[in-house]
Design an enzyme around this catalytic site. Structure first.
Site, short mmCIF file in Angstrom:
data_model
loop_
_atom_site.label_atom_id
_atom_site.label_comp_id
_atom_site.label_asym_id
_atom_site.label_seq_id
_atom_site.Cartn_x
_atom_site.Cartn_y
_atom_site.Cartn_z
CB CYS A 113 -0.95 0.01 1.19
SG CYS A 113 -2.14 -1.34 1.13
CG HIS A 251 -3.13 3.81 1.78
ND1 HIS A 251 -3.49 3.36 0.54
CD2 HIS A 251 -3.22 2.74 2.61
CE1 HIS A 251 -3.79 2.08 0.61
NE2 HIS A 251 -3.64 1.68 1.86
CG ASN A 281 -6.50 -0.39 0.79
OD1 ASN A 281 -5.75 -0.01 -0.11
ND2 ASN A 281 -6.06 -0.81 1.97
N1 ACO Z 1 -18.70 -7.77 8.34
C1 ACO Z 1 -19.23 -7.98 9.55
N2 ACO Z 1 -18.51 -8.30 10.62
C2 ACO Z 1 -17.19 -8.38 10.48
C3 ACO Z 1 -16.56 -8.19 9.24
C4 ACO Z 1 -17.37 -7.88 8.14
N3 ACO Z 1 -16.87 -7.65 6.91
N4 ACO Z 1 -15.24 -8.36 9.40
C5 ACO Z 1 -15.04 -8.65 10.69
N5 ACO Z 1 -16.22 -8.68 11.34
C6 ACO Z 1 -16.48 -8.93 12.75
C7 ACO Z 1 -15.36 -9.62 13.43
O1 ACO Z 1 -15.44 -11.03 13.23
C8 ACO Z 1 -15.56 -9.23 14.86
O2 ACO Z 1 -16.56 -10.06 15.42
P1 ACO Z 1 -16.40 -10.61 16.90
O3 ACO Z 1 -16.35 -9.38 17.76
O4 ACO Z 1 -17.63 -11.42 17.07
O5 ACO Z 1 -15.13 -11.39 16.91
C9 ACO Z 1 -16.14 -7.85 14.78
O6 ACO Z 1 -16.61 -7.69 13.42
C10 ACO Z 1 -15.15 -6.76 15.08
O7 ACO Z 1 -13.96 -7.01 14.33
P2 ACO Z 1 -12.70 -6.13 14.50
O8 ACO Z 1 -11.63 -6.68 13.66
O9 ACO Z 1 -12.46 -5.91 15.94
O10 ACO Z 1 -13.23 -4.76 13.89
P3 ACO Z 1 -12.49 -3.39 13.79
O11 ACO Z 1 -13.32 -2.34 14.38
O12 ACO Z 1 -11.06 -3.48 14.20
O13 ACO Z 1 -12.52 -3.12 12.23
C11 ACO Z 1 -11.09 -3.25 10.31
C12 ACO Z 1 -11.87 -4.02 11.37
C13 ACO Z 1 -12.08 -2.44 9.49
C14 ACO Z 1 -10.36 -4.23 9.44
C15 ACO Z 1 -10.11 -2.29 11.01
O14 ACO Z 1 -9.40 -2.97 12.00
C16 ACO Z 1 -9.16 -1.70 10.05
O15 ACO Z 1 -9.51 -0.95 9.15
N6 ACO Z 1 -7.86 -1.97 10.21
C17 ACO Z 1 -6.85 -1.48 9.34
C18 ACO Z 1 -6.58 -2.54 8.38
C19 ACO Z 1 -6.40 -2.05 6.98
O16 ACO Z 1 -6.77 -0.97 6.61
N7 ACO Z 1 -5.81 -2.91 6.18
C20 ACO Z 1 -5.63 -2.63 4.81
C21 ACO Z 1 -4.29 -3.04 4.37
S1 ACO Z 1 -3.08 -2.17 5.20
C22 ACO Z 1 -3.36 -0.63 4.86
O17 ACO Z 1 -3.73 -0.32 3.77
C23 ACO Z 1 -3.14 0.35 5.93
#
Ligand code: ACO
Length: 324
Positions: A113, A251, A281
Site C-alpha cells: 500500500c 492512502h 483500498n
Molecule cells: N462484516 C461484519 N462483521 C465483520 C466483518 C465484516 N466484513 N469483518 C469482521 N467482522 C467482525 C469480526 O469477526 C468481529 O466479530 P467478533 O467481535 O464477534 O469477533 C467484529 O466484526 C469486530 O472485528 P474487528 O476486527 O475488531 O473490527 P475493527 O473495528 O477493528 O474493524 C477493520 C476491522 C475495518 C479491518 C479495522 O481494524 C481496520 O480498518 N484496520 C486497518 C486494516 C487495513 O486498513 N488494512 C488494509 C491493508 S493495510 C493498509 O492499507 C493500511
C-alpha cells in the site's frame, strides 16, 4: 538546482462496480458494518482478462496527455504494484511496450500500500541525480485477484484501480527553487511486523499466488502511530507548521485512520482528498487515484502544498510533500 516538478496525472478504474450489498449476499457482512468501520461503500473490480498492466497503461496514457508529453519523452517508468501480471518480467515492461515508450527503462517497486510513495521517492531521486529527465510513476493493482472471497474480514476492504503522475526535472534558480515540485520523501520499514499483514503464498515459498491475511486491529494500531510520525517528520524536514499543508492525499485504507491524520494536521475533512467511499483500498493505486481526481475536479490547484502518506504490508510506510 534541479527540481522535480509534478506536471501531469491520470487514473483509471475498471467499469465493474461491486457494492457492499452485493458482498453481503456472498459473505456474512452488511453495508452498515462496512460503512461504519471503514467508510467504504463500493469498489471497482477488473474484468476477466483485464490485468494490472492494462489498468496501469490507461492511467499512464491519461497522465502523459495531461502533461502534454508523448511516450517517447519518458526516460523511466517506475510502477508500484503488489499484483503484477506475472512473476516476471516486471509489469512496468508491459506498460512500456503498450505505450511505445521506447526510450524508457522500466521496473516495478513492491511496497504494497505504500508502493506509490516509494515509487515517487525512487523516481524523484533518479531525476534529482540527473540520471533521467522525465519519469512516469504509476501505482496499479488488481487486488481482487489475491483476496480470499470467503474471508469477510479482508474481502470487503479492497478494490482495483490505477493512478499515475509524470515528473519532470527542471533547473530552477533563485530563492524559490527549493519550494517547488517534490520537496521531500520519507520512507520507513519494519520487517518484524510481517505476521499482521501478508500474503500466504509466493513463487519461492509455495509456488502459488496466495491470499491476503491480516490482523486488522494490529494494522490499525500501527497505521495511526506510524503515519502520524512520518507526517511530523515530513513537515519538520521542510520547516513547515501543520497549517501550511493545503491538501492531505492519504492512502485510502480506512476513513477513521484518515480522519485521525487530518486531525493531527489541523485540517478540516474538506481539505482531505477522500475517495475511499467509492474506491475502497486500491493499495499502491490509492494515493495517485485520489490525487488525480482532486486535480481534475479543480480542488488541487497549481501552487498548493500537498502531503501524501501511506502504510501497508511490510510494514512499509512513507510520506511525500509536493508543491504542485
Ligand atoms: N462484516 C461484519 N462483521 C465483520 C466483518 C465484516 N466484513 N469483518 C469482521 N467482522 C467482525 C469480526 O469477526 C468481529 O466479530 P467478533 O467481535 O464477534 O469477533 C467484529 O466484526 C469486530 O472485528 P474487528 O476486527 O475488531 O473490527 P475493527 O473495528 O477493528 O474493524 C477493520 C476491522 C475495518 C479491518 C479495522 O481494524 C481496520 O480498518 N484496520 C486497518 C486494516 C487495513 O486498513 N488494512 C488494509 C491493508 S493495510 C493498509 O492499507 C493500511
Amino acid at each position: 538546482t534541479i527540481r522535480t516538478l509534478l506536471i501531469g496525472s491520470g487514473s483509471y478504474l475498471p467499469a465493474r462496480i461491486l457494492t457492499n450489498q452485493e458482498l453481503a449476499a456472498r459473505v456474512d457482512t452488511s453495508d452498515e458494518w462496512i460503512r461504519q468501520r471503514t467508510g467504504i461503500g463500493q469498489r471497482h473490480i477488473a474484468a476477466d482478462g483485464e490485468v494490472t498492466s492494462d489498468l496501469a497503461t490507461r492511467a499512464a496514457e491519461r497522465a502523459l496527455e495531461h502533461a502534454g508529453l508523448t511516450p517517447e519523452d519518458v526516460d523511466v517508468i517506475v510502477l508500484a504494484t503488489t499484483t503484477p501480471d506475472d512473476t516476471f518480467p516486471a509489469t512496468a515492461t508491459k506498460v512500456q511496450s503498450n505505450l511505445g515508450a521506447s526510450q524508457a527503462f522500466a521496473f516495478d517497486v513492491q511496497a504494497v500500500c505504500a508502493g506509490f510513495v516509494y515509487a515517487l521517492a525512487v523516481a524523484d531521486n533518479f531525476l534529482k541525480l540527473g540520471q533521467a529527465r522525465t519519469a512516469l510513476v504509476i501505482g496499479a493493482e488488481t487486488f481482487s485477484r489475491i483476496l480470499d472471497w470467503e474471508d469477510r474480514s479482508t474481502c470487503v476492504l479492497f478494490g482495483d484501480g490505477a493512478g499515475a503522475v509524470v515528473l519532470r526535472a527542471a533547473d530552477l534558480d533563485g530563492p524559490d527553487a527549493r519550494s517547488w515540485g517534490v520537496l521531500s520523501t520519507h520512507l520507513h520499514t519494519d520487517g518484524n511486523a510481517r505476521d499482521i499483514l501478508y500474503v500466504d503464498g509466493g513463487p519461492s515459498s509455495t509456488q502459488t499466488v496466495g491470499h491476503v491475511r491480516m490482523n486488522g486491529k494490529e494494522v490499525y494500531r500501527h497505521a495511526v502511530s506510524k503515519l502520524a510520525a512520518v507526517i511530523d517528520e515530513a513537515l519538520a524536514a521542510n520547516g513547515f507548521a501543520a497549517g501550511a499543508v493545503d491538501w492531505l492525499v492519504p492512502h485510502q485504507a480506512n476513513r477513521r485512520i484518515i480522519e485521525s491524520m487530518a486531525h493531527r494536521l489541523g485540517l478540516p475533512m474538506s481539505k482531505v482528498v477522500c475517495s475511499i467511499e467509492r474506491h475502497a483500498n486500491t493499495s499502491a493505486a490509492s494515493v495517485p487515484l485520489a490525487f488525480d481526481e482532486a486535480v481534475r475536479d479543480g480542488r488541487i490547484k497549481p501552487g498548493d502544498l500537498v502531503l501524501m502518506e501511506a502504510i501497508g504490508g511490510g510494514l512499509a510506510w512513507g510520506a511525500g510533500l509536493v508543491r504542485y
